[in-house]
Scaffold this motif. Structure first.
Motif, PDB file in Angstrom:
ATOM      1  N   GLN A  13      -3.342  15.814  -1.658  1.00 51.43           N
ATOM      2  CA  GLN A  13      -2.665  15.744  -2.772  1.00 51.43           C
ATOM      3  C   GLN A  13      -1.874  14.080  -3.178  1.00 51.43           C
ATOM      4  O   GLN A  13      -1.876  13.532  -4.239  1.00 51.43           O
ATOM      5  CB  GLN A  13      -0.560  16.104  -2.035  1.00 51.43           C
ATOM      6  CG  GLN A  13      -0.230  17.418  -2.612  1.00 51.43           C
ATOM      7  CD  GLN A  13       0.642  17.775  -1.785  1.00 51.43           C
ATOM      8  OE1 GLN A  13       1.540  18.004  -2.785  1.00 51.43           O
ATOM      9  NE2 GLN A  13       1.266  18.045  -0.608  1.00 51.43           N
ATOM     10  N   VAL A  14      -2.656  13.099  -2.465  1.00 47.96           N
ATOM     11  CA  VAL A  14      -2.774  11.585  -2.468  1.00 47.96           C
ATOM     12  C   VAL A  14      -4.135  11.612  -3.553  1.00 47.96           C
ATOM     13  O   VAL A  14      -4.116  10.929  -4.527  1.00 47.96           O
ATOM     14  CB  VAL A  14      -3.308  10.677  -1.458  1.00 47.96           C
ATOM     15  CG1 VAL A  14      -3.769   9.515  -1.515  1.00 47.96           C
ATOM     16  CG2 VAL A  14      -2.095  10.524  -0.658  1.00 47.96           C
ATOM     17  N   GLN A  15      -4.795  12.273  -3.230  1.00 49.54           N
ATOM     18  CA  GLN A  15      -6.237  12.000  -4.378  1.00 49.54           C
ATOM     19  C   GLN A  15      -5.532  12.839  -5.965  1.00 49.54           C
ATOM     20  O   GLN A  15      -5.947  12.079  -7.033  1.00 49.54           O
ATOM     21  CB  GLN A  15      -7.049  13.227  -4.183  1.00 49.54           C
ATOM     22  CG  GLN A  15      -8.302  12.818  -2.881  1.00 49.54           C
ATOM     23  CD  GLN A  15      -8.977  13.177  -2.096  1.00 49.54           C
ATOM     24  OE1 GLN A  15      -8.749  14.394  -1.731  1.00 49.54           O
ATOM     25  NE2 GLN A  15      -9.740  12.388  -1.182  1.00 49.54           N
ATOM     26  N   ARG A  16      -5.037  13.595  -5.821  1.00 38.49           N
ATOM     27  CA  ARG A  16      -4.359  14.240  -7.011  1.00 38.49           C
ATOM     28  C   ARG A  16      -3.864  13.120  -7.636  1.00 38.49           C
ATOM     29  O   ARG A  16      -3.731  13.111  -8.887  1.00 38.49           O
ATOM     30  CB  ARG A  16      -3.589  15.720  -6.673  1.00 38.49           C
ATOM     31  CG  ARG A  16      -4.934  16.933  -6.149  1.00 38.49           C
ATOM     32  CD  ARG A  16      -3.837  18.420  -7.327  1.00 38.49           C
ATOM     33  NE  ARG A  16      -3.030  18.392  -6.380  1.00 38.49           N
ATOM     34  CZ  ARG A  16      -2.998  19.023  -4.815  1.00 38.49           C
ATOM     35  NH1 ARG A  16      -3.994  19.262  -4.308  1.00 38.49           N
ATOM     36  NH2 ARG A  16      -1.885  19.195  -4.481  1.00 38.49           N
ATOM     37  N   GLY A  40       1.065  -1.237  -0.343  1.00 41.32           N
ATOM     38  CA  GLY A  40       0.037   0.317   0.028  1.00 41.32           C
ATOM     39  C   GLY A  40       0.900   1.082   0.202  1.00 41.32           C
ATOM     40  O   GLY A  40       1.864   1.466   0.409  1.00 41.32           O
ATOM     41  N   LEU A  41       0.297   2.629   0.023  1.00 42.64           N
ATOM     42  CA  LEU A  41       0.949   3.800   0.210  1.00 42.64           C
ATOM     43  C   LEU A  41       1.495   3.758   1.670  1.00 42.64           C
ATOM     44  O   LEU A  41       0.841   3.439   2.772  1.00 42.64           O
ATOM     45  CB  LEU A  41      -0.147   4.662  -0.187  1.00 42.64           C
ATOM     46  CG  LEU A  41      -0.206   4.749  -1.914  1.00 42.64           C
ATOM     47  CD1 LEU A  41      -0.921   6.053  -2.363  1.00 42.64           C
ATOM     48  CD2 LEU A  41       0.494   4.734  -2.687  1.00 42.64           C
ATOM     49  N   VAL A  42       2.417   4.758   1.360  1.00 42.97           N
ATOM     50  CA  VAL A  42       3.250   4.769   3.329  1.00 42.97           C
ATOM     51  C   VAL A  42       3.822   6.522   2.625  1.00 42.97           C
ATOM     52  O   VAL A  42       4.294   7.008   1.713  1.00 42.97           O
ATOM     53  CB  VAL A  42       5.064   3.866   2.994  1.00 42.97           C
ATOM     54  CG1 VAL A  42       5.569   4.642   4.169  1.00 42.97           C
ATOM     55  CG2 VAL A  42       4.191   2.716   2.858  1.00 42.97           C
ATOM     56  N   HIS A  94      -4.645   7.963  -5.733  1.00 44.12           N
ATOM     57  CA  HIS A  94      -4.971   7.127  -5.282  1.00 44.12           C
ATOM     58  C   HIS A  94      -6.842   7.567  -5.285  1.00 44.12           C
ATOM     59  O   HIS A  94      -6.680   9.010  -4.391  1.00 44.12           O
ATOM     60  CB  HIS A  94      -4.051   7.351  -3.827  1.00 44.12           C
ATOM     61  CG  HIS A  94      -2.609   7.011  -4.676  1.00 44.12           C
ATOM     62  ND1 HIS A  94      -2.684   5.671  -5.481  1.00 44.12           N
ATOM     63  CD2 HIS A  94      -1.695   7.940  -5.567  1.00 44.12           C
ATOM     64  CE1 HIS A  94      -1.514   5.381  -6.167  1.00 44.12           C
ATOM     65  NE2 HIS A  94      -0.608   6.771  -5.980  1.00 44.12           N
ATOM     66  N   LYS A  95      -6.943   6.797  -4.063  1.00 43.15           N
ATOM     67  CA  LYS A  95      -7.301   7.055  -2.724  1.00 43.15           C
ATOM     68  C   LYS A  95      -7.320   7.114  -1.474  1.00 43.15           C
ATOM     69  O   LYS A  95      -6.148   6.489  -0.656  1.00 43.15           O
ATOM     70  CB  LYS A  95      -8.915   5.560  -2.815  1.00 43.15           C
ATOM     71  CG  LYS A  95      -9.632   5.766  -3.879  1.00 43.15           C
ATOM     72  CD  LYS A  95     -10.335   3.962  -3.673  1.00 43.15           C
ATOM     73  CE  LYS A  95     -10.119   2.618  -3.155  1.00 43.15           C
ATOM     74  NZ  LYS A  95     -10.830   1.942  -3.226  1.00 43.15           N
ATOM     75  N   PRO A  96      -7.782   8.192  -0.047  1.00 43.23           N
ATOM     76  CA  PRO A  96      -6.667   7.591   0.888  1.00 43.23           C
ATOM     77  C   PRO A  96      -6.834   6.742   1.484  1.00 43.23           C
ATOM     78  O   PRO A  96      -5.770   6.825   2.356  1.00 43.23           O
ATOM     79  CB  PRO A  96      -8.071   8.944   2.365  1.00 43.23           C
ATOM     80  CG  PRO A  96      -8.956   9.830   0.700  1.00 43.23           C
ATOM     81  CD  PRO A  96      -8.685   8.871  -0.615  1.00 43.23           C
ATOM     82  N   GLU A  97      -8.053   5.768   1.586  1.00 42.70           N
ATOM     83  CA  GLU A  97      -7.341   4.034   2.236  1.00 42.70           C
ATOM     84  C   GLU A  97      -5.990   3.713   1.127  1.00 42.70           C
ATOM     85  O   GLU A  97      -5.467   2.399   2.480  1.00 42.70           O
ATOM     86  CB  GLU A  97      -8.938   3.188   1.590  1.00 42.70           C
ATOM     87  CG  GLU A  97     -10.097   4.725   2.480  1.00 42.70           C
ATOM     88  CD  GLU A  97     -10.968   5.120   1.819  1.00 42.70           C
ATOM     89  OE1 GLU A  97     -10.534   5.766   0.304  1.00 42.70           O
ATOM     90  OE2 GLU A  97     -11.677   6.320   2.674  1.00 42.70           O
ATOM     91  N   ASP A  98      -5.830   4.089   0.649  1.00 43.40           N
ATOM     92  CA  ASP A  98      -4.664   3.909  -0.424  1.00 43.40           C
ATOM     93  C   ASP A  98      -3.147   3.377   0.722  1.00 43.40           C
ATOM     94  O   ASP A  98      -2.659   2.443   0.715  1.00 43.40           O
ATOM     95  CB  ASP A  98      -4.304   4.112  -1.408  1.00 43.40           C
ATOM     96  CG  ASP A  98      -5.713   3.457  -2.116  1.00 43.40           C
ATOM     97  OD1 ASP A  98      -6.365   2.446  -1.974  1.00 43.40           O
ATOM     98  OD2 ASP A  98      -5.827   3.573  -3.382  1.00 43.40           O
TER      99      ASP A  98
END
Length: 272
Positions: A84-87, A43-45, A90-94
């Motif tokens: 910035q994650v969304q831009r 996942g994203l870190v 990605h989804k925040p949940e990622d």
């Protein structure tokens, strides 16, 4: 692994001359909250979170009068890690994991925007932040983690990394992401090292403030940032010794490791 460099909070303290070492004595300087977003198979870190939506919507609740007066944060929701994650598509949940250099307000503000994430931090830092005494009550704001994060804490044990001791693989994360203890700015301050496959990125947090401090030949700070570091440090000899070690790392392994701090806009600019 792919790493994105983010600015999660622009700061405008007074006096470019005092902060940057050049320019007007009056006017405003520019600093950033340099964070990383790392794409992994787990996942994203996020490495540090900068200022979060809660800080922007109600700054008086989590950002002290002194912080707001001295740093003069822009408080732009578009600079938050969440936006910035969304831009980036990605989804925040990622965002499954957050790795922190320390828990000062301008590093932990985005924790509330990812309440499901595991939060990795040095054990000593966690203890001091959750049970602050004296001046620590002004630097740690419990409202930023009042949601009850899934804390993952680490004692100082592990393998060596480029001569630095007490490095440990993080629970649930690949071995390419490491904590590197660098106490001094706070009791449990760390760097975070990320192996991208091409080179290591070393987010040194607030171990230093301006890139010239890691110059192996002529290390130097600026008057304003030198004063700030002396005021904020909890262990001056340890902080200065860690800066010496960072200079040695840059001199001997600069091709393998890119070192950057949390607030120097000049270090972030090439990545934007």
């Amino acid at each position: 692994m792919r790493a994105h460099h983010l600015n999660c909070g622009t700061l405008h303290p007074p006096s470019p001359r005092l902060v940057h070492g050049e320019g007007s004595l009056l006017g405003r300087a520019t600093m950033v909250c340099h964070c990383l977003l790392v794409e992994t198979d787990y996942g994203l870190v996020l490495v540090d979170t900068g200022l979060g939506m809660g800080d922007i919507e109600d700054p008086k609740a989590t950002l002290s009068t002194v912080f707001r007066t001295v740093t003069r944060p822009v408080l732009d929701p578009e600079e938050t890690a969440l936006r910035q994650v969304q831009r980036l598509g990605h989804k925040p949940e990622d965002v499954r994991h957050i790795v922190l250099t320390h828990l000062d307000v301008d590093h932990a503000g985005g924790l509330r925007d990812f309440p499901w994430a595991k939060v990795h931090v040095h054990q000593v830092e966690h203890e001091h932040a959750l049970n602050p005494v004296g001046a620590e009550k002004q630097r740690y704001m419990g409202r930023q983690w009042a949601h009850g994060p899934d804390w993952q804490t680490y004692a100082e044990s592990g393998e060596r990394w480029f001569g630095f001791g007490a490095v440990r693989q993080l629970n649930g994360l690949p071995p390419e992401i490491l904590l590197v203890p660098l106490a001094g700015h706070t009791h449990g301050h760390t760097a975070v090292a990320v192996d991208t496959g091409e080179k290591w990125l070393m987010h040194a947090g607030d171990a230093y403030m301006v890139h010239d401090e890691t110059d192996p030949v002529r290390p130097r700070s600026t008057p304003g940032l030198a004063l700030f570091q002396n005021l904020m440090q909890v262990d001056g000899p340890a902080r200065r010794d860690n800066q010496r070690r960072l200079r040695e790392l840059r001199a001997n392994h600069g091709d393998e490791v890119e070192i950057f701090s949390a607030h120097d806009h000049a270090e972030l600019a090439p990545h934007l």
